[in-house]
Scaffold this active site. Sequence first.
Site: not given
Length: 478
Positions: A76, A113, A277
């Site tokens: 990520d 994120h 996600s």
Amino acid sequence: MPRGPTGTQPRGLLRAVAAVLALLVGSALGVPLLAAPATAAAPAPAQGSQWYHAVLGLAQAQRISQGAGVVVAVIDGGVDADHPKLRGQVLPGAGVGPEAAPDGRRDDDPDGHGTAMAGLIAGRNDNGPPEVRGIPLAARILPISTGTEADSTEVARGIHPAVDLGADIINLSLGSLGTATPDEREAVAYAFAHDVVVVASAGNAETGDRRPTTGEINSPANIPGVVAVTGSTARGGFWRGSSLGARAVIAAPAPGIRAPVPTRVSPDGLDTGAGTSNSAAIVSGVVALIRSARPDLDAPNVINQLIATARDAGPPGRDIEFGFGIVDPGAALTRPVSVVATNPLLATPTRSGGSGGGGGLGSPAAASAGPPTGTDGRAAPADGAASPLGAAADASADPGGPAAADGGPGQGRDGTAATAAGGAPGHGSPGHRGVARVTLAWVGGLALAVWSGGLIGVGAHLLSTRRTTTGRRSHGHS
């Protein structure tokens, strides 16, 4: 690849729109509307938990396993290793590209994120609000950073160090539309060769816009063998913000989930969002529970344990929304499942009959019938994947497996054989008049579905107040 900002939708207003649409449909058809049966309420979360903890029975599963000794790589934008929820949970990782932190222990994503996904997987329960915590609490996070953005090449490059640094599971809560690149396929094959389970988000549909019913699972989730995760809701339904398609493998909670983020994103270090996600991170956490509790299982059998114990939802067997069903941590840790020889997801998804008017997709049992054959009669590999291993004997031998749950593929819920679509009619098949009536009803139903679907899409678009997470050729979050 989009990794994407998180968001929620106003449920009360959406319910109101649904009620109005129901009245419009009823009046247009001239049919009296019946009161809808009461829907069972979702389990109430215990104090200090989130809704998905209760729905998945995580407290019970965590009494069996907490993921000790397991390493989950999060590819990520990096992970904020100093976040209270992740302090001591984050190993030194790696960075891909000049803008990424060399050890991955810094979150460069604008929305934090990577920190959110790491927190959903292995966030601490003793620092800050206890309801924001991970699943395998004793597992460790291996951060592989792609910096502020990522493309398919960087994601593929990130898989190699994740494997080399000892990951047991790779979480890819990102993706892009279209088929996977050769680099992504090669990197995933490298992970498989080193006994690593790869979990990826299926992707998010745009608000108010349903994607086609097949072929829209993001890459790298659509690579055969990868655990492609779609979204589910608190009531066990399909989350309409999720992508769907033939490569769907399993579903997990997606909307209204609170997770840790850097304080530059949110002053209190927490944020609430929706997206696949979240679903992928939750499944990665469950896989960590399995790998810790069952160190005797290799990656193919861990995957088989995951899908054979999933709670069937939608049409019986595998389908384009839920895959094999909604993840069930308790069953995955306790239900006996027969051993397989290779990854059960390397079989070509094939249509299988089912009740409810919809064909599912090939379950592990259905896959055992073998791969498609060429004109020479030899097995043809699917999407470059190895021949399917035939986990069917396994699923059929297991009364709790996906095939056995509703009588097996090609059967109705009562276990009676169902006629395959397009096949020759058998005894009791309708005559010409019956066929005409069925055809007319089908066409009318399709027209009504298109009309009402358009209204629903417009309503959802107008009512959406926040963005949902999406999976960054640039890859994004899902």
